[in-house]
Design a protein around this motif. Structure first.
Motif, PDB file in Angstrom:
ATOM      1  N   HIS A   1       0.848  -1.200   0.000  1.00  0.00           N
ATOM      2  CA  HIS A   1       0.000   0.000   0.000  1.00  0.00           C
ATOM      3  C   HIS A   1       0.884   1.252   0.000  1.00  0.00           C
ATOM      4  N   PRO A   2       0.623   2.209  -0.888  1.00  0.00           N
ATOM      5  CA  PRO A   2       1.509   3.368  -1.030  1.00  0.00           C
ATOM      6  C   PRO A   2       1.632   4.243   0.203  1.00  0.00           C
ATOM      7  N   GLN A   3       0.670   4.201   1.118  1.00  0.00           N
ATOM      8  CA  GLN A   3       0.752   5.031   2.316  1.00  0.00           C
ATOM      9  C   GLN A   3       1.359   4.312   3.521  1.00  0.00           C
ATOM     10  N   ILE A   4       1.695   3.050   3.346  1.00  0.00           N
ATOM     11  CA  ILE A   4       2.290   2.294   4.437  1.00  0.00           C
ATOM     12  C   ILE A   4       3.809   2.428   4.380  1.00  0.00           C
ATOM     13  N   THR A   5       4.385   2.902   5.468  1.00  0.00           N
ATOM     14  CA  THR A   5       5.833   3.085   5.527  1.00  0.00           C
ATOM     15  C   THR A   5       6.525   1.768   5.875  1.00  0.00           C
ATOM     16  N   HIS A   6       7.849   1.744   5.743  1.00  0.00           N
ATOM     17  CA  HIS A   6       8.604   0.508   5.932  1.00  0.00           C
ATOM     18  C   HIS A   6       8.391  -0.099   7.313  1.00  0.00           C
ATOM     19  N   ASP A   7       8.474   0.711   8.351  1.00  0.00           N
ATOM     20  CA  ASP A   7       8.301   0.203   9.712  1.00  0.00           C
ATOM     21  C   ASP A   7       7.904   1.368  10.607  1.00  0.00           C
ATOM     22  N   GLY A   8       6.683   1.864  10.415  1.00  0.00           N
ATOM     23  CA  GLY A   8       6.210   3.057  11.095  1.00  0.00           C
ATOM     24  C   GLY A   8       6.101   2.914  12.603  1.00  0.00           C
ATOM     25  N   PRO A   9       5.842   4.019  13.309  1.00  0.00           N
ATOM     26  CA  PRO A   9       5.834   4.018  14.776  1.00  0.00           C
ATOM     27  C   PRO A   9       4.622   3.341  15.400  1.00  0.00           C
ATOM     28  N   SER A  10       3.561   3.113  14.626  1.00  0.00           N
ATOM     29  CA  SER A  10       2.374   2.474  15.176  1.00  0.00           C
ATOM     30  C   SER A  10       2.627   0.985  15.340  1.00  0.00           C
ATOM     31  N   ARG A  11       2.628   0.493  16.573  1.00  0.00           N
ATOM     32  CA  ARG A  11       2.889  -0.916  16.865  1.00  0.00           C
ATOM     33  C   ARG A  11       1.739  -1.468  17.712  1.00  0.00           C
ATOM     34  N   LEU A  12       0.947  -2.341  17.109  1.00  0.00           N
ATOM     35  CA  LEU A  12      -0.187  -2.950  17.783  1.00  0.00           C
ATOM     36  C   LEU A  12      -0.281  -4.418  17.391  1.00  0.00           C
ATOM     37  N   VAL A  13      -0.994  -5.196  18.198  1.00  0.00           N
ATOM     38  CA  VAL A  13      -1.315  -6.559  17.795  1.00  0.00           C
ATOM     39  C   VAL A  13      -2.309  -6.463  16.643  1.00  0.00           C
ATOM     40  N   ARG A  14      -1.979  -7.092  15.513  1.00  0.00           N
ATOM     41  CA  ARG A  14      -2.787  -6.937  14.304  1.00  0.00           C
ATOM     42  C   ARG A  14      -3.050  -8.286  13.648  1.00  0.00           C
ATOM     43  N   ASN A  15      -4.141  -8.335  12.879  1.00  0.00           N
ATOM     44  CA  ASN A  15      -4.418  -9.535  12.088  1.00  0.00           C
ATOM     45  C   ASN A  15      -4.853  -9.150  10.683  1.00  0.00           C
ATOM     46  N   ALA A  16      -4.669 -10.088   9.755  1.00  0.00           N
ATOM     47  CA  ALA A  16      -4.908  -9.805   8.348  1.00  0.00           C
ATOM     48  C   ALA A  16      -5.180 -11.102   7.604  1.00  0.00           C
ATOM     49  N   VAL A  17      -5.552 -10.964   6.324  1.00  0.00           N
ATOM     50  CA  VAL A  17      -5.803 -12.126   5.474  1.00  0.00           C
ATOM     51  C   VAL A  17      -5.325 -11.822   4.064  1.00  0.00           C
ATOM     52  N   GLY A  18      -4.832 -12.844   3.403  1.00  0.00           N
ATOM     53  CA  GLY A  18      -4.442 -12.726   2.002  1.00  0.00           C
ATOM     54  C   GLY A  18      -4.667 -14.061   1.315  1.00  0.00           C
ATOM     55  N   VAL A  19      -4.856 -14.023   0.002  1.00  0.00           N
ATOM     56  CA  VAL A  19      -5.075 -15.246  -0.769  1.00  0.00           C
ATOM     57  C   VAL A  19      -3.971 -15.372  -1.809  1.00  0.00           C
ATOM     58  N   ASP A  20      -3.329 -16.548  -1.858  1.00  0.00           N
ATOM     59  CA  ASP A  20      -2.214 -16.727  -2.787  1.00  0.00           C
ATOM     60  C   ASP A  20      -2.683 -17.211  -4.153  1.00  0.00           C
ATOM     61  N   ASP A  21      -1.741 -17.418  -5.060  1.00  0.00           N
ATOM     62  CA  ASP A  21      -2.076 -17.802  -6.423  1.00  0.00           C
ATOM     63  C   ASP A  21      -2.678 -19.196  -6.520  1.00  0.00           C
ATOM     64  N   GLU A  22      -2.517 -20.000  -5.476  1.00  0.00           N
ATOM     65  CA  GLU A  22      -3.105 -21.340  -5.451  1.00  0.00           C
ATOM     66  C   GLU A  22      -4.500 -21.340  -4.840  1.00  0.00           C
ATOM     67  N   GLY A  23      -4.981 -20.151  -4.452  1.00  0.00           N
ATOM     68  CA  GLY A  23      -6.313 -20.048  -3.882  1.00  0.00           C
ATOM     69  C   GLY A  23      -6.397 -20.333  -2.402  1.00  0.00           C
ATOM     70  N   ARG A  24      -5.251 -20.438  -1.735  1.00  0.00           N
ATOM     71  CA  ARG A  24      -5.230 -20.681  -0.294  1.00  0.00           C
ATOM     72  C   ARG A  24      -5.313 -19.356   0.455  1.00  0.00           C
ATOM     73  N   ALA A  25      -6.055 -19.348   1.562  1.00  0.00           N
ATOM     74  CA  ALA A  25      -6.195 -18.127   2.377  1.00  0.00           C
ATOM     75  C   ALA A  25      -5.226 -18.180   3.544  1.00  0.00           C
ATOM     76  N   HIS A  26      -4.393 -17.149   3.647  1.00  0.00           N
ATOM     77  CA  HIS A  26      -3.400 -17.044   4.712  1.00  0.00           C
ATOM     78  C   HIS A  26      -3.867 -16.012   5.740  1.00  0.00           C
ATOM     79  N   PHE A  27      -4.156 -16.477   6.935  1.00  0.00           N
ATOM     80  CA  PHE A  27      -4.545 -15.592   8.027  1.00  0.00           C
ATOM     81  C   PHE A  27      -3.348 -15.435   8.958  1.00  0.00           C
ATOM     82  N   VAL A  28      -3.054 -14.212   9.342  1.00  0.00           N
ATOM     83  CA  VAL A  28      -1.912 -13.938  10.206  1.00  0.00           C
ATOM     84  C   VAL A  28      -2.365 -13.054  11.357  1.00  0.00           C
ATOM     85  N   ILE A  29      -1.926 -13.409  12.566  1.00  0.00           N
ATOM     86  CA  ILE A  29      -2.137 -12.560  13.729  1.00  0.00           C
ATOM     87  C   ILE A  29      -0.798 -12.431  14.438  1.00  0.00           C
ATOM     88  N   SER A  30      -0.434 -11.227  14.810  1.00  0.00           N
ATOM     89  CA  SER A  30       0.835 -11.036  15.511  1.00  0.00           C
ATOM     90  C   SER A  30       0.644 -11.383  16.985  1.00  0.00           C
TER      91      SER A  30
END
Length: 278
Positions: free
Chosen positions: A191-220
């Protein structure tokens, strides 16, 4: 997915890079025992591959930050959204777990921005019923940090796409869907507005889907920046489109290990189930 030893070893509504330091949410077990907030011993490379173990979720380290990576595979899993039962929102994974058969669930995670009542802020579809319409407006905070996006799917075909792309190209209502933001990775670029390693540090979760159609869920499992989380998706998981789901209240239920996170009230929940044939 990259699986080199080096890679594996290194392996809401507020402004995206202007939040204060965050603390990990409380991690709890179903048996009531406290769980150490510190990361567990670093697993071996083979142990970190979620597709090779009984649990769909494995602990890994990426750039010195402990993460939990949960993998959903169309051949083995189904995905659905949950908000509540009998007109009453769950508001916690504990309540959802109490109303569910843990034997059928691979894992569950909170999934999207919501208001004070637990109602999704953006597009939300549960069991092919649209509960909230697509939000294409503007505003402040993470959700409106364009481009935001939608995680959705039907019949084992799952996708993460930008909101504008979804609006222009998706005409049939999916079986499930949740809108959140910002996108972390868009067509292979952070994302163009996301910096390399900005000062905001929180427990976060996200999802992405790869080219094989698998869904990757990540939580820190410890506070993490948007930039580091986005790099994990792009560089390590090689996911071209990934969507931020939430922070501060990011929670996970993994029945196979007894992990049941507790924290502030949540809203939408994404549920990954085991297929009956397993």
């Amino acid at each position: 997915m990259k699986t080199t030893i080096a890679a594996l070893a290194l392996l809401a509504l507020t402004a995206c890079e202007a939040q204060p330091e965050g603390e990990p949410v409380a991690r709890a077990r179903i048996d009531g025992k406290a769980e150490d907030a510190a990361p567990s011993p670093e697993p071996s490379p083979s142990e970190t591959l979620a597709s090779q173990v009984e649990s769909a979720c494995r602990s890994i380290i990426f750039e010195d930050t402990p993460l939990t990576h949960c993998l959903a595979v169309p051949e083995r899993n189904t995905i659905e959204m949950a908000l509540g039962s009998n007109g009453k929102p769950y508001r916690s994974l504990k309540d959802f777990a109490a109303a569910s058969d843990g034997e059928t669930i691979a894992f569950a995670m909170n999934a999207g921005i919501f208001d004070s009542e637990g109602t999704p802020v953006g597009y939300f579809v549960e069991n092919a019923e649209r509960r909230q319409t697509l939000d294409t407006g503007t505003g402040s905070g993470n959700f409106y940090m364009k481009p935001n996006g939608v995680f959705y799917g039907s019949d084992g075909k799952w996708m993460v796409r930008e909101t504008d792309w979804f609006l222009a190209n998706v005409t049939d209502r999916p079986q499930f869907g949740t809108q959140s933001g910002p996108m972390l990775v868009v067509d292979g670029k952070i994302h163009p507005q996301i910096t390399h390693d900005g000062p905001s540090r929180l427990v976060r979760n996200a999802v992405g889907v790869d080219d094989e159609g698998r869904a990757h869920f990540v939580i820190s499992n410890a506070p993490i920046s948007f930039g580091k989380l986005a790099r994990f998706y792009r560089n390590e998981l090689e996911v071209k489109n990934a969507l931020f789901l939430d922070d501060t209240v990011s929670l996970l239920w993994n029945p196979s290990t007894g992990r049941l996170d507790t924290g502030a009230p949540i809203g939408p929940i994404v549920v990954v189930r085991k297929k009956a044939s397993e």
